[in-house]
Design a protein around this motif. Structure first.
Motif, PDB file in Angstrom:
ATOM      1  N   MET A   1       9.861  16.957  12.809  1.00 34.16           N
ATOM      2  CA  MET A   1       9.712  15.505  12.953  1.00 34.16           C
ATOM      3  C   MET A   1       9.911  14.833  11.589  1.00 34.16           C
ATOM      4  SD  MET A   1       8.374  14.793  16.050  1.00 34.16           S
ATOM      5  CE  MET A   1       7.436  15.541  17.341  1.00 34.16           C
ATOM      6  N   ALA A   2      10.632  13.741  11.594  1.00 38.07           N
ATOM      7  CA  ALA A   2      10.813  13.011  10.329  1.00 38.07           C
ATOM      8  C   ALA A   2      10.945  11.541  10.656  1.00 38.07           C
ATOM      9  CB  ALA A   2      12.059  13.505   9.612  1.00 38.07           C
ATOM     10  N   SER A   3      10.086  10.732  10.043  1.00 44.04           N
ATOM     11  CA  SER A   3      10.217   9.306  10.342  1.00 44.04           C
ATOM     12  C   SER A   3      11.429   8.741   9.614  1.00 44.04           C
ATOM     13  CB  SER A   3       8.944   8.554   9.964  1.00 44.04           C
ATOM     14  OG  SER A   3       8.654   8.821   8.628  1.00 44.04           O
ATOM     15  N   VAL A   4      11.998   7.716  10.222  1.00 40.95           N
ATOM     16  CA  VAL A   4      13.164   7.083   9.611  1.00 40.95           C
ATOM     17  C   VAL A   4      12.702   6.420   8.304  1.00 40.95           C
ATOM     18  CG1 VAL A   4      14.835   5.209   9.910  1.00 40.95           C
ATOM     19  CG2 VAL A   4      14.327   6.739  11.810  1.00 40.95           C
ATOM     20  N   GLN A   5      13.418   6.727   7.223  1.00 37.74           N
ATOM     21  CA  GLN A   5      13.077   6.114   5.931  1.00 37.74           C
ATOM     22  C   GLN A   5      13.663   4.706   5.900  1.00 37.74           C
ATOM     23  OE1 GLN A   5      11.913   8.120   2.867  1.00 37.74           O
ATOM     24  NE2 GLN A   5      11.079   9.082   4.699  1.00 37.74           N
ATOM     25  N   VAL A   6      12.876   3.751   5.474  1.00 32.81           N
ATOM     26  CA  VAL A   6      13.424   2.393   5.377  1.00 32.81           C
ATOM     27  C   VAL A   6      13.172   1.881   3.960  1.00 32.81           C
ATOM     28  CG1 VAL A   6      13.409   0.062   6.339  1.00 32.81           C
ATOM     29  CG2 VAL A   6      12.913   1.998   7.816  1.00 32.81           C
ATOM     30  N   VAL A   7      14.249   1.528   3.273  1.00 36.36           N
ATOM     31  CA  VAL A   7      14.081   0.983   1.922  1.00 36.36           C
ATOM     32  C   VAL A   7      14.629  -0.440   1.898  1.00 36.36           C
ATOM     33  CG1 VAL A   7      14.286   3.280   0.887  1.00 36.36           C
ATOM     34  CG2 VAL A   7      16.296   1.829   0.996  1.00 36.36           C
ATOM     35  N   GLU A 262      12.885  -1.460  19.371  1.00 39.27           N
ATOM     36  CA  GLU A 262      11.696  -1.892  20.103  1.00 39.27           C
ATOM     37  C   GLU A 262      11.320  -0.869  21.182  1.00 39.27           C
ATOM     38  OE1 GLU A 262      10.436  -5.201  19.197  1.00 39.27           O
ATOM     39  OE2 GLU A 262       8.708  -4.196  20.137  1.00 39.27           O
ATOM     40  N   ALA A 263      12.326  -0.436  21.930  1.00 34.79           N
ATOM     41  CA  ALA A 263      12.074   0.524  23.014  1.00 34.79           C
ATOM     42  C   ALA A 263      11.564   1.852  22.463  1.00 34.79           C
ATOM     43  CB  ALA A 263      13.357   0.754  23.811  1.00 34.79           C
ATOM     44  N   LEU A 264      12.105   2.269  21.321  1.00 36.14           N
ATOM     45  CA  LEU A 264      11.636   3.518  20.714  1.00 36.14           C
ATOM     46  C   LEU A 264      10.191   3.376  20.260  1.00 36.14           C
ATOM     47  CD1 LEU A 264      14.800   4.493  18.648  1.00 36.14           C
ATOM     48  CD2 LEU A 264      13.784   5.880  20.445  1.00 36.14           C
ATOM     49  N   ASN A 265       9.900   2.202  19.681  1.00 34.54           N
ATOM     50  CA  ASN A 265       8.523   1.969  19.220  1.00 34.54           C
ATOM     51  C   ASN A 265       7.532   1.972  20.375  1.00 34.54           C
ATOM     52  OD1 ASN A 265       9.010   1.880  16.543  1.00 34.54           O
ATOM     53  ND2 ASN A 265       9.342  -0.334  16.464  1.00 34.54           N
ATOM     54  N   TYR A 309      13.456 -13.174   6.659  1.00 29.73           N
ATOM     55  CA  TYR A 309      12.298 -12.910   7.530  1.00 29.73           C
ATOM     56  C   TYR A 309      12.715 -11.999   8.695  1.00 29.73           C
ATOM     57  CZ  TYR A 309       8.742 -13.712  11.091  1.00 29.73           C
ATOM     58  OH  TYR A 309       7.796 -13.530  12.060  1.00 29.73           O
ATOM     59  N   ASN A 310      13.862 -12.331   9.347  1.00 31.61           N
ATOM     60  CA  ASN A 310      14.316 -11.523  10.489  1.00 31.61           C
ATOM     61  C   ASN A 310      14.636 -10.092  10.074  1.00 31.61           C
ATOM     62  OD1 ASN A 310      14.053 -13.530  12.372  1.00 31.61           O
ATOM     63  ND2 ASN A 310      16.101 -14.373  11.969  1.00 31.61           N
ATOM     64  N   THR A 311      15.266  -9.944   8.924  1.00 31.04           N
ATOM     65  CA  THR A 311      15.619  -8.587   8.452  1.00 31.04           C
ATOM     66  C   THR A 311      14.348  -7.773   8.187  1.00 31.04           C
ATOM     67  OG1 THR A 311      17.611  -9.464   7.420  1.00 31.04           O
ATOM     68  CG2 THR A 311      16.907  -7.298   6.690  1.00 31.04           C
ATOM     69  N   LEU A 312      13.368  -8.410   7.556  1.00 37.34           N
ATOM     70  CA  LEU A 312      12.126  -7.691   7.250  1.00 37.34           C
ATOM     71  C   LEU A 312      11.402  -7.277   8.529  1.00 37.34           C
ATOM     72  CD1 LEU A 312      10.792  -9.786   4.201  1.00 37.34           C
ATOM     73  CD2 LEU A 312      11.916  -7.561   4.162  1.00 37.34           C
ATOM     74  N   GLN A 313      11.453  -8.139   9.527  1.00 36.64           N
ATOM     75  CA  GLN A 313      10.826  -7.805  10.819  1.00 36.64           C
ATOM     76  C   GLN A 313      11.484  -6.561  11.418  1.00 36.64           C
ATOM     77  OE1 GLN A 313       8.373  -8.829  12.520  1.00 36.64           O
ATOM     78  NE2 GLN A 313       7.821 -10.861  11.781  1.00 36.64           N
ATOM     79  N   PHE A 314      12.816  -6.575  11.420  1.00 39.78           N
ATOM     80  CA  PHE A 314      13.547  -5.425  11.980  1.00 39.78           C
ATOM     81  C   PHE A 314      13.198  -4.160  11.208  1.00 39.78           C
ATOM     82  CE2 PHE A 314      17.109  -2.507  11.489  1.00 39.78           C
ATOM     83  CZ  PHE A 314      17.442  -2.226  12.803  1.00 39.78           C
ATOM     84  N   ALA A 315      13.212  -4.292   9.871  1.00 39.51           N
ATOM     85  CA  ALA A 315      12.989  -3.123   9.020  1.00 39.51           C
ATOM     86  C   ALA A 315      11.606  -2.530   9.242  1.00 39.51           C
ATOM     87  CB  ALA A 315      13.159  -3.530   7.559  1.00 39.51           C
ATOM     88  N   SER A 316      10.607  -3.398   9.322  1.00 39.49           N
ATOM     89  CA  SER A 316       9.253  -2.833   9.436  1.00 39.49           C
ATOM     90  C   SER A 316       9.072  -2.135  10.788  1.00 39.49           C
ATOM     91  CB  SER A 316       8.195  -3.909   9.214  1.00 39.49           C
ATOM     92  OG  SER A 316       8.304  -4.876  10.218  1.00 39.49           O
ATOM     93  N   LYS A 317       9.763  -2.624  11.822  1.00 32.67           N
ATOM     94  CA  LYS A 317       9.676  -1.934  13.128  1.00 32.67           C
ATOM     95  C   LYS A 317      10.393  -0.589  13.070  1.00 32.67           C
ATOM     96  CE  LYS A 317       9.352  -5.996  16.022  1.00 32.67           C
ATOM     97  NZ  LYS A 317      10.174  -6.968  16.727  1.00 32.67           N
ATOM     98  N   SER A 318      11.500  -0.546  12.350  1.00 30.33           N
ATOM     99  CA  SER A 318      12.286   0.697  12.295  1.00 30.33           C
ATOM    100  C   SER A 318      11.524   1.812  11.609  1.00 30.33           C
ATOM    101  CB  SER A 318      13.593   0.469  11.530  1.00 30.33           C
ATOM    102  OG  SER A 318      14.293  -0.595  12.093  1.00 30.33           O
ATOM    103  N   ARG A 319      10.593   1.421  10.768  1.00 28.98           N
ATOM    104  CA  ARG A 319       9.841   2.431  10.006  1.00 28.98           C
ATOM    105  C   ARG A 319       8.979   3.316  10.901  1.00 28.98           C
ATOM    106  NH1 ARG A 319       5.753   1.882   5.706  1.00 28.98           N
ATOM    107  NH2 ARG A 319       6.319   3.828   4.722  1.00 28.98           N
ATOM    108  N   ASN A 320       8.716   2.826  12.114  1.00 32.52           N
ATOM    109  CA  ASN A 320       7.860   3.620  13.010  1.00 32.52           C
ATOM    110  C   ASN A 320       8.635   4.668  13.803  1.00 32.52           C
ATOM    111  OD1 ASN A 320       5.766   1.959  12.245  1.00 32.52           O
ATOM    112  ND2 ASN A 320       6.235   0.466  13.851  1.00 32.52           N
ATOM    113  N   ILE A 321       9.948   4.619  13.694  1.00 34.58           N
ATOM    114  CA  ILE A 321      10.742   5.549  14.517  1.00 34.58           C
ATOM    115  C   ILE A 321      10.664   6.965  13.954  1.00 34.58           C
ATOM    116  CG2 ILE A 321      13.079   6.111  15.339  1.00 34.58           C
ATOM    117  CD1 ILE A 321      13.697   3.129  15.159  1.00 34.58           C
ATOM    118  N   ILE A 322      10.443   7.884  14.866  1.00 34.48           N
ATOM    119  CA  ILE A 322      10.369   9.289  14.458  1.00 34.48           C
ATOM    120  C   ILE A 322      11.606  10.011  15.012  1.00 34.48           C
ATOM    121  CG2 ILE A 322       9.021  11.427  14.595  1.00 34.48           C
ATOM    122  CD1 ILE A 322       7.321   9.335  13.341  1.00 34.48           C
ATOM    123  N   ASN A 323      12.349  10.623  14.140  1.00 32.51           N
ATOM    124  CA  ASN A 323      13.484  11.458  14.569  1.00 32.51           C
ATOM    125  C   ASN A 323      13.048  12.919  14.613  1.00 32.51           C
ATOM    126  OD1 ASN A 323      15.034   9.206  14.720  1.00 32.51           O
ATOM    127  ND2 ASN A 323      16.441   9.766  13.081  1.00 32.51           N
TER     128      ASN A 323
END
Ligand SMILES: Nc1ncnc2c1ncn2[C@@H]1O[C@H](COP(=O)(O)OP(=O)(O)OP(=O)(O)O)[C@@H](O)[C@H]1O
Ligand SMILES: [Mg+2]
Length: 610
Positions: A1-7, A262-265, A309-323
């Protein structure tokens, strides 16, 4: 398991007017909330302000990820952000400051050439494909032509772009040539916000194949380097006509990307990958099997507040995705359908009066199966005329048989252990005797082929050759009775009748019942062969159901309920077919114990040879 890295990469310098602040930990960002006069906090794996160059981003966030490539894992790196925020700049850079794509490719080449020097047995092949998704159509950026390429899921569940050119590259310089040509073909146009705005999403795919010739393993990795087109506010870009149309498809594909995240989260059963070409291409990168890094790019300027603001919202949600990354390792040991070989052997035994001509043609057939047959006139006939050649081929054949998959032998031995209690010392004695018989048959034959005809007969008569004893223990483990069949045929051709008689006896497969005495060596030999046959068949059947069965047929298997069946199908959809049953362990709900139980309940419990 590895969470998606978001920088996060901030483009312009942060001044007093900026609504953005990067905290001292270089991971937290505060965005001013005008409405409530407070701040909204976002967390990242790393934040880079405008002082940071590509080198720093590469070393900190990309290089560690690339290390997985060399172990057979997939890696995906992509940029996300509003138009003009610096996505293409980050990925490609310019001549004085090369971006992450050239740095990553350079790193792959320098690593592989160093490794090749250290390990002569390791061979690397690197190839690249380059495509763009423009207005929901896929175009090849390497091959000429303006054809919309087909995107589909193949039988093993992998997303494939049909007819996509794949260019083998041997050096970084070669890569640069192909890449620059591809880039020139990419659709770019001026908007009010960016003079060089990407009108398409681009995907560069590198395939890195490492072949380890000492272990006969092949590691297949893919590296996706993706530069997305940016979201656009058309009131600000001033787009109209074709630009507006482009902007519409860019925004809607990014909208689907947001839905997928969103669906993955929310861990929904259905992830809407299919709703856009972009998300289908990114299926492995988000929620799939790749180690992924999303580089979100934002502007610090007040005028870009809403897109930031929109980009930061997307990014913070993506951080929860686990591959769920795993190594793509392929066994390149030669393999052939052993149960088929066995069937032919039995029928040959039944028809003992077959003439030598027929047997000779079977040898050629078997050689085709194992890939040793050479159709050149001097070798192909094998009609007792060319002993040296036959001996050479026998030796080659033996080598191949020795390297057959250890797994089947393990299954056979496991099967034996299940059938007979370990405490049965009488059986242990017989089993080791049988193993010795089987194990020694091939080395004897191999040595026979190296010696003169008279020596061969002595060896086959049972006079030990000291060379046999030098065989490493690990090698002998791989042997089983199956290997005797072709040897028998070939030796028959060589007129070595003694071994032929021994094997003929072994080929007489009789019905086995529990009442047979275990002390009867021949019966145990027969039993071993029959069990091995069934084991091989059952492994094949089980694997077929795992790879092709729907939920209903999977739940018909012992120990598989609906939840496990669904997990198997989900895993298959993302990662393709299982190459062996042990592959089940890659699914989180399967532990080594549950896999062992699954095998026991579905294979050994149904054996009816006793
Ligand atoms: N960090 C940076 N430092 C210096 N210049 C930058 C930086 N980021 C972007 N730029 C410049 O800003 C301009 C726009 O950048 P770029 O084309 O990379 O944006 P983009 O995010 O790819 O936009 P689009 O989505 O429209 O393609 C370019 O001229 C680029 O050189
Ligand atoms: Mg761009």
């Amino acid at each position: 398991m590895a969470s998606v890295q978001v920088v996060l990469r901030v483009r312009s310098s942060i001044d007093d007017e900026s609504p953005l602040r990067i905290c001292d930990d270089n991971q937290t960002v505060d965005l001013w909330n005008y409405r409530y006069d407070d701040t909204i906090r976002f967390k990242f794996d790393r934040c880079y302000n405008s002082d940071c160059d590509h080198q720093e981003i590469f070393q900190r966030s990309i290089q560690p990820l690339l290390n997985h490539v060399f172990d057979g894992h997939n890696v995906s790196i992509f940029t996300y952000g509003a138009t003009g925020s610096g996505k293409t700049y980050t990925m490609i850079g310019n001549e004085s400051d090369p971006g992450l794509i050239p740095m990553a490719v350079n790193e792959i080449f320098s690593y592989t050439s160093k490794q090749h020097k250290l390990h002569k047995n390791w061979k690397y092949n690197i190839s690249m494909s380059y495509l763009e998704v423009y207005q929901e159509k896929i175009y090849d950026l390497i091959a000429s032509g303006n054809k919309d390429l087909n995107l589909y899921q193949n039988k093993s569940g992998k997303i494939v772009v049909g007819d996509l050119a794949e260019s083998a590259i041997c050096s970084f310089e070669e890569f640069c040539k192909v890449f620059m040509k591809g880039n020139n073909g990419r659709r770019v146009a001026a908007t009010k916000l960016n003079r060089q705005s990407s009108r398409s999403h681009s995907v560069l795919l590198l395939k890195v194949e490492k072949t380890d010739n000492s272990t006969l393993e092949r590691f297949n990795s893919k590296v996706y380097l993706i530069d997305l087109a940016g979201s656009e506010d058309n009131r600000r870009t001033g787009n109209s006509g074709e630009r507006l149309k482009e902007s519409g498809t860019i925004n809607s594909s990014l909208f689907v990307l947001g839905k997928v995240v969103e669906a993955l989260n929310q861990q929904l059963a259905r992830i809407p990958y299919r709703e856009s070409k972009l998300t289908r291409l990114l299926q492995d990168s988000i929620g799939g099997s790749a180690h992924s890094c999303i580089i979100t790019t934002v502007s610090a300027s007040k005028s870009d507040y809403y897109s930031t603001y929109n980009t930061l919202q997307f990014a913070s949600k993506s951080r929860n995705i686990i591959n769920k990354p795993f190594a793509q390792i392929e066994n390149i040991k030669p393999r052939h359908d052993l149960s088929e070989t066995r069937k032919r052997r039995i029928s040959t035994a039944e028809d003992d009066k077959n003439n030598k001509k027929k047997k000779s043609s079977e040898i050629v057939h078997i050689e085709h199966e194992i890939g040793t047959h050479d159709s050149s006139p001097g070798i192909s006939s094998n009609k007792c005329g060319n002993d040296t050649e036959i001996k050479y081929q026998l030796a080659e054949f033996e080598k191949k048989m020795l390297s057959r998959q250890e797994q089947q032998t393990k299954a056979l031995l496991q099967c034996l252990t299940n059938m007979f209690p370990e405490s049965n010392s009488q059986l242990d004695g017989i089993r080791s005797k049988v193993e010795k018989e089987l194990v020694h048959a091939l080395p004897r034959v191999a040595t026979a082929t190296k010696n003169s005809g008279a020596d061969s007969i002595n060896v086959l008569n049972g006079k030990e050759n000291s060379k046999f004893n030098k065989r490493p223990a690990g090698v002998t483990k791989n042997l089983s009775s199956i290997a005797l069949k072709p040897i028998e045929n070939k030796l028959d051709n060589l007129k070595v009748h003694r071994l032929h008689n021994v094997n003929k006896q072994a080929l007489d497969v009789k019905p086995i019942t529990c009442s047979k005495k275990l002390s009867d060596d021949n019966t145990l030999l027969d039993m071993l062969r029959k069990v091995d046959d069934r084991t091989a068949r059952q492994i094949d059947d089980l694997l077929r159901i795992l790879n092709q069965g729907d939920c209903k047929s999977l739940t018909l298997l012992n120990t598989i309920g609906k939840k496990k069946a669904k997990a198997i199908i989900d895993f298959r959809n993302i990662n393709g077919e299982f190459s062996d049953i042990a592959g089940l362990q890659k699914i989180p709900c399967f532990t080594p114990n549950t896999v062992r139980k699954f095998v026991e309940c579905n294979m050994f419990s149904s054996l009816d040879v006793m």
